[in-house]
Design a protein around this motif. Structure first.
Motif, PDB file in Angstrom:
ATOM      1  N   ASP A  19      32.044  44.590  44.049  1.00 59.86           N
ATOM      2  CA  ASP A  19      32.948  45.472  44.793  1.00 59.86           C
ATOM      3  C   ASP A  19      34.201  44.722  45.241  1.00 59.86           C
ATOM      4  O   ASP A  19      35.315  45.253  45.195  1.00 59.86           O
ATOM      5  CB  ASP A  19      32.247  46.057  46.024  1.00 59.86           C
ATOM      6  N   LYS A  20      34.037  43.496  45.652  1.00 57.68           N
ATOM      7  CA  LYS A  20      35.181  42.698  46.110  1.00 57.68           C
ATOM      8  C   LYS A  20      36.103  42.333  44.945  1.00 57.68           C
ATOM      9  O   LYS A  20      37.332  42.321  45.098  1.00 57.68           O
ATOM     10  CB  LYS A  20      34.697  41.457  46.853  1.00 57.68           C
ATOM     11  N   LEU A  21      35.524  42.061  43.797  1.00 56.08           N
ATOM     12  CA  LEU A  21      36.322  41.776  42.607  1.00 56.08           C
ATOM     13  C   LEU A  21      37.113  43.026  42.190  1.00 56.08           C
ATOM     14  O   LEU A  21      38.298  42.943  41.874  1.00 56.08           O
ATOM     15  CB  LEU A  21      35.405  41.299  41.474  1.00 56.08           C
ATOM     16  N   VAL A  22      36.451  44.174  42.232  1.00 55.98           N
ATOM     17  CA  VAL A  22      37.115  45.442  41.918  1.00 55.98           C
ATOM     18  C   VAL A  22      38.248  45.713  42.912  1.00 55.98           C
ATOM     19  O   VAL A  22      39.352  46.118  42.519  1.00 55.98           O
ATOM     20  CB  VAL A  22      36.102  46.612  41.906  1.00 55.98           C
ATOM     21  N   PHE A  25      41.263  43.675  42.059  1.00 57.72           N
ATOM     22  CA  PHE A  25      41.938  44.235  40.889  1.00 57.72           C
ATOM     23  C   PHE A  25      42.747  45.468  41.291  1.00 57.72           C
ATOM     24  O   PHE A  25      43.919  45.612  40.916  1.00 57.72           O
ATOM     25  CB  PHE A  25      40.938  44.609  39.787  1.00 57.72           C
ATOM     26  N   MET A  26      42.115  46.360  42.056  1.00 55.00           N
ATOM     27  CA  MET A  26      42.795  47.592  42.470  1.00 55.00           C
ATOM     28  C   MET A  26      44.027  47.306  43.320  1.00 55.00           C
ATOM     29  O   MET A  26      45.069  47.962  43.146  1.00 55.00           O
ATOM     30  CB  MET A  26      41.820  48.496  43.224  1.00 55.00           C
ATOM     31  N   ASP A  27      43.927  46.333  44.223  1.00 54.09           N
ATOM     32  CA  ASP A  27      45.088  45.968  45.047  1.00 54.09           C
ATOM     33  C   ASP A  27      46.263  45.556  44.157  1.00 54.09           C
ATOM     34  O   ASP A  27      47.396  46.003  44.354  1.00 54.09           O
ATOM     35  CB  ASP A  27      44.743  44.829  46.011  1.00 54.09           C
ATOM     36  N   GLY A  28      45.977  44.710  43.177  1.00 51.53           N
ATOM     37  CA  GLY A  28      47.025  44.268  42.262  1.00 51.53           C
ATOM     38  C   GLY A  28      47.574  45.407  41.418  1.00 51.53           C
ATOM     39  O   GLY A  28      48.788  45.528  41.230  1.00 51.53           O
ATOM     40  N   ALA A  29      46.685  46.260  40.914  1.00 48.92           N
ATOM     41  CA  ALA A  29      47.108  47.382  40.070  1.00 48.92           C
ATOM     42  C   ALA A  29      47.982  48.365  40.850  1.00 48.92           C
ATOM     43  O   ALA A  29      49.007  48.836  40.343  1.00 48.92           O
ATOM     44  CB  ALA A  29      45.883  48.091  39.495  1.00 48.92           C
ATOM     45  N   LEU A 169      39.208  36.114  42.634  1.00 52.95           N
ATOM     46  CA  LEU A 169      39.814  37.243  43.350  1.00 52.95           C
ATOM     47  C   LEU A 169      41.318  37.294  43.087  1.00 52.95           C
ATOM     48  O   LEU A 169      41.885  38.370  42.863  1.00 52.95           O
ATOM     49  CB  LEU A 169      39.524  37.152  44.847  1.00 52.95           C
ATOM     50  N   GLN A 170      41.958  36.135  43.072  1.00 53.89           N
ATOM     51  CA  GLN A 170      43.385  36.087  42.757  1.00 53.89           C
ATOM     52  C   GLN A 170      43.622  36.438  41.279  1.00 53.89           C
ATOM     53  O   GLN A 170      44.604  37.088  40.937  1.00 53.89           O
ATOM     54  CB  GLN A 170      43.982  34.707  43.073  1.00 53.89           C
ATOM     55  N   GLU A 171      42.706  36.004  40.414  1.00 55.06           N
ATOM     56  CA  GLU A 171      42.820  36.330  38.993  1.00 55.06           C
ATOM     57  C   GLU A 171      42.706  37.839  38.774  1.00 55.06           C
ATOM     58  O   GLU A 171      43.442  38.414  37.969  1.00 55.06           O
ATOM     59  CB  GLU A 171      41.748  35.596  38.187  1.00 55.06           C
ATOM     60  N   ALA A 172      41.785  38.472  39.500  1.00 56.71           N
ATOM     61  CA  ALA A 172      41.611  39.922  39.373  1.00 56.71           C
ATOM     62  C   ALA A 172      42.845  40.661  39.877  1.00 56.71           C
ATOM     63  O   ALA A 172      43.305  41.623  39.245  1.00 56.71           O
ATOM     64  CB  ALA A 172      40.365  40.373  40.124  1.00 56.71           C
ATOM     65  N   ALA A 173      43.399  40.206  40.991  1.00 57.31           N
ATOM     66  CA  ALA A 173      44.626  40.817  41.515  1.00 57.31           C
ATOM     67  C   ALA A 173      45.774  40.627  40.524  1.00 57.31           C
ATOM     68  O   ALA A 173      46.558  41.561  40.277  1.00 57.31           O
ATOM     69  CB  ALA A 173      44.980  40.240  42.881  1.00 57.31           C
ATOM     70  N   ILE A 179      49.155  45.049  34.727  1.00 64.17           N
ATOM     71  CA  ILE A 179      49.037  46.352  34.055  1.00 64.17           C
ATOM     72  C   ILE A 179      50.280  47.174  34.363  1.00 64.17           C
ATOM     73  O   ILE A 179      50.542  47.527  35.498  1.00 64.17           O
ATOM     74  CB  ILE A 179      47.771  47.114  34.523  1.00 64.17           C
ATOM     75  N   LYS A 180      51.060  47.437  33.335  1.00 67.47           N
ATOM     76  CA  LYS A 180      52.298  48.210  33.519  1.00 67.47           C
ATOM     77  C   LYS A 180      52.451  49.232  32.450  1.00 67.47           C
ATOM     78  O   LYS A 180      51.983  49.149  31.394  1.00 67.47           O
ATOM     79  CB  LYS A 180      53.499  47.275  33.532  1.00 67.47           C
TER      80      LYS A 180
END
Length: 180
Positions: A19-22, A25-29, A169-173, A179-180
């Protein structure tokens, strides 16, 4: 305008490492202007594909009346898919696999998705235990002709908060932002 990203999480452990990894990712996306729809398929009732062929006879409509319906609707409006799961016994969780098996209903009608990514956590320190999950992911990419946006695997996680402070976590973000 950003991409419409659907994330399927198969982790039965709420608030855990996957969940934390997701979330990272979502924050970055979202920072990159994308929209994200998260389905915690581990919390949903999704029956396994029964191989009846109804979806091929009735243009992608599955005969089962369960929680997969909103997932399928979202997939049919998505431009990207993210599969997220802890590795349980050399593959994704059974809960995520149920949802993935139901993708079969879309084989005839197709999906607008152009790319996919995979986020995995695992207890074993050797991430080679995820080879089965990687193989399944690669086959899905080939079957639908989707581009691979990336795979992040974080080994050696057992306790709910083991991922805290992990560079993944930084890699996921960063993956999300890319993603663009």
């Amino acid at each position: 305008m950003g991409k419409n990203i659907v994330i399927l999480s198969g982790s039965p452990r709420k608030g855990g490492n996957t969940d934390k990894l997701v979330a990272a990712f979502m924050d970055g996306a979202k920072e990159a202007g994308n929209s994200c729809t998260l389905f915690r398929v581990a919390d949903m009732y999704i029956g396994g594909c029964v191989g009846c062929g109804h979806c091929f006879e009735v243009s992608g409509v599955c005969i089962q009346d369960d929680d997969m319906k909103p997932v399928t609707k979202a997939l049919r409006e998505a431009s990207m898919l993210v599969l997220a799961s802890p590795v349980y016994y050399f593959g994704v969780t059974a809960q995520l696999k149920l949802a993935i098996d139901r993708f079969y209903a879309n084989m005839k009608v197709g999906l607008p998705i152009k790319s996919a990514a995979m986020l995995l956590t695992c207890g074993n320190k050797d991430d080679s235990v995820a080879e089965g999950a990687y193989a399944m992911y690669r086959h899905i990419l080939r079957a639908y002709k989707w581009e691979d946006a990336g795979v992040i695997t974080v080994p050696g996680l057992h306790a709910v908060d083991d991922i805290g402070g992990n560079k993944a976590l930084q890699e996921a973000a960063a993956l999300g932002r890319s993603i663009k």
